[in-house]
Scaffold this active site. Structure first.
Site, PDB file in Angstrom:
ATOM      1  N   ASP A 164     -64.648 -20.982   8.857  1.00  0.00           N
ATOM      2  CA  ASP A 164     -63.355 -21.665   8.879  1.00  0.00           C
ATOM      3  C   ASP A 164     -62.302 -20.882   9.642  1.00  0.00           C
ATOM      4  O   ASP A 164     -62.505 -19.727  10.018  1.00  0.00           O
ATOM      5  CB  ASP A 164     -62.878 -21.940   7.446  1.00  0.00           C
ATOM      6  CG  ASP A 164     -63.109 -20.757   6.507  1.00  0.00           C
ATOM      7  OD1 ASP A 164     -63.090 -19.612   6.980  1.00  0.00           O
ATOM      8  OD2 ASP A 164     -63.308 -20.984   5.300  1.00  0.00           O
ATOM      9  N   HIS A 170     -64.121 -23.420  -4.700  1.00  0.00           N
ATOM     10  CA  HIS A 170     -64.290 -23.841  -3.308  1.00  0.00           C
ATOM     11  C   HIS A 170     -65.187 -22.878  -2.543  1.00  0.00           C
ATOM     12  O   HIS A 170     -65.281 -21.701  -2.869  1.00  0.00           O
ATOM     13  CB  HIS A 170     -62.941 -24.032  -2.604  1.00  0.00           C
ATOM     14  CG  HIS A 170     -62.207 -22.769  -2.240  1.00  0.00           C
ATOM     15  ND1 HIS A 170     -60.921 -22.516  -2.665  1.00  0.00           N
ATOM     16  CD2 HIS A 170     -62.550 -21.710  -1.470  1.00  0.00           C
ATOM     17  CE1 HIS A 170     -60.518 -21.355  -2.174  1.00  0.00           C
ATOM     18  NE2 HIS A 170     -61.487 -20.848  -1.445  1.00  0.00           N
ATOM     19  N   GLU A 189     -62.413 -27.832  -0.802  1.00  0.00           N
ATOM     20  CA  GLU A 189     -61.722 -27.800  -2.083  1.00  0.00           C
ATOM     21  C   GLU A 189     -62.344 -28.812  -3.055  1.00  0.00           C
ATOM     22  O   GLU A 189     -63.147 -29.660  -2.656  1.00  0.00           O
ATOM     23  CB  GLU A 189     -60.237 -28.119  -1.871  1.00  0.00           C
ATOM     24  CG  GLU A 189     -59.516 -27.184  -0.910  1.00  0.00           C
ATOM     25  CD  GLU A 189     -59.156 -25.841  -1.535  1.00  0.00           C
ATOM     26  OE1 GLU A 189     -59.570 -25.565  -2.675  1.00  0.00           O
ATOM     27  OE2 GLU A 189     -58.435 -25.068  -0.874  1.00  0.00           O
ATOM     28  N   ASN A 208     -61.178 -21.810  -7.805  1.00  0.00           N
ATOM     29  CA  ASN A 208     -61.381 -23.218  -8.172  1.00  0.00           C
ATOM     30  C   ASN A 208     -62.750 -23.730  -7.745  1.00  0.00           C
ATOM     31  O   ASN A 208     -63.015 -24.927  -7.795  1.00  0.00           O
ATOM     32  CB  ASN A 208     -60.273 -24.094  -7.577  1.00  0.00           C
ATOM     33  CG  ASN A 208     -60.261 -24.073  -6.049  1.00  0.00           C
ATOM     34  OD1 ASN A 208     -61.086 -23.415  -5.422  1.00  0.00           O
ATOM     35  ND2 ASN A 208     -59.327 -24.804  -5.465  1.00  0.00           N
TER      36      ASN A 208
END
Length: 236
Positions: A62, A130, A135, A128
């Site tokens: 990314d 990810h 996400e 979380n």
């Protein structure tokens, strides 16, 4: 999933590099790489080794939208300073944060991945759940795309910027579908703040609410943890 637990992140990083070396000895030519604080000990082990990476190709997960490659918070800058400037690779691919059009850039990057099938993909995991910037709610079949960052991810990354207002709101991220096509996956997680996400990834249901749980569907995943990140697992 094959879970390995170490006393600290230095030992864990060295083990991850050992698996990469084994893969290279068995013909691996393409590494999928990650950024952030988690893989730093692995990169240090790579840099301190006598292993030659000049025939290797890397593909990063990314990049922030809007950051130039020479911005010290860009992931291209991170990779150059932590690895590529010290251990040259044959080719290194990172999404272009300054690309003029998202559709053009994601199409380009999906072709890069298709043309260079990833032998070993390195991942971290967010609090979380990810992976990359996929996400909660991300589809499991997605390819590279432009994604908005959740507030929790913005908060977690704010420590790297002068202020929260400077944190980019979008990123280009390899999709979960692309990640799952990798032949082998190494997921690293360190620290107590990752323990809940690690437990959900390994012991919870496969659900879009925990993107990393998609890795349960893959046939060759090694989860490399320190004791703190493994602290909430039922089976250790």
């Amino acid at each position: 999933m094959d879970v390995k637990i170490f006393d600290n992140d230095t030992e864990a990083g060295k083990y991850a590099f050992d698996l990469i070396k084994q893969g290279m000895d068995n013909g691996a030519k393409v590494l999928g790489l990650a950024t952030g604080s988690t893989p730093v000990t692995m990169y240090k082990a790579m840099v301190n080794s006598d292993v030659d990476f000049s025939n290797m190709t890397s593909i990063n997960l990314d990049e922030y939208v809007g950051l130039a490659p020479d911005n010290d918070q860009s992931y291209r800058y991170f990779m150059q300073s932590n690895l590529f400037d010290k251990k040259p690779f044959k080719e290194t691919f990172v999404p272009n944060g300054l690309a003029k059009g998202p559709e053009e850039e994601t199409t380009r990057y999906n072709k890069v991945i298709a043309d260079h099938p990833i032998n070993i993909q390195v991942l971290g995991i967010g609090r979380n759940g990810h992976i990359g910037f996929n996400e909660p709610g991300s589809p499991f079949d997605a390819e590279t795309r432009k994604v908005p960052l959740t507030q929790s991810t913005i908060d977690a990354n704010a420590r790297f910027f002068a202020s929260e207002d400077d944190v980019p709101r979008y990123a280009y991220s390899m999709g979960i579908g692309s990640i799952l096509k990798s032949k082998k996956i190494l997921l690293l997680a360190f620290g107590e703040n990752k323990a809940d996400a690690v437990k959900k990834m390994i012991e919870g249901p496969v659900t879009n609410d925990v993107p990393a749980s998609a890795l349960q569907k893959h046939s060759d995943v090694v989860v490399i943890l320190d004791k703190a990140a493994a602290s909430k697992l039922s089976k250790k």
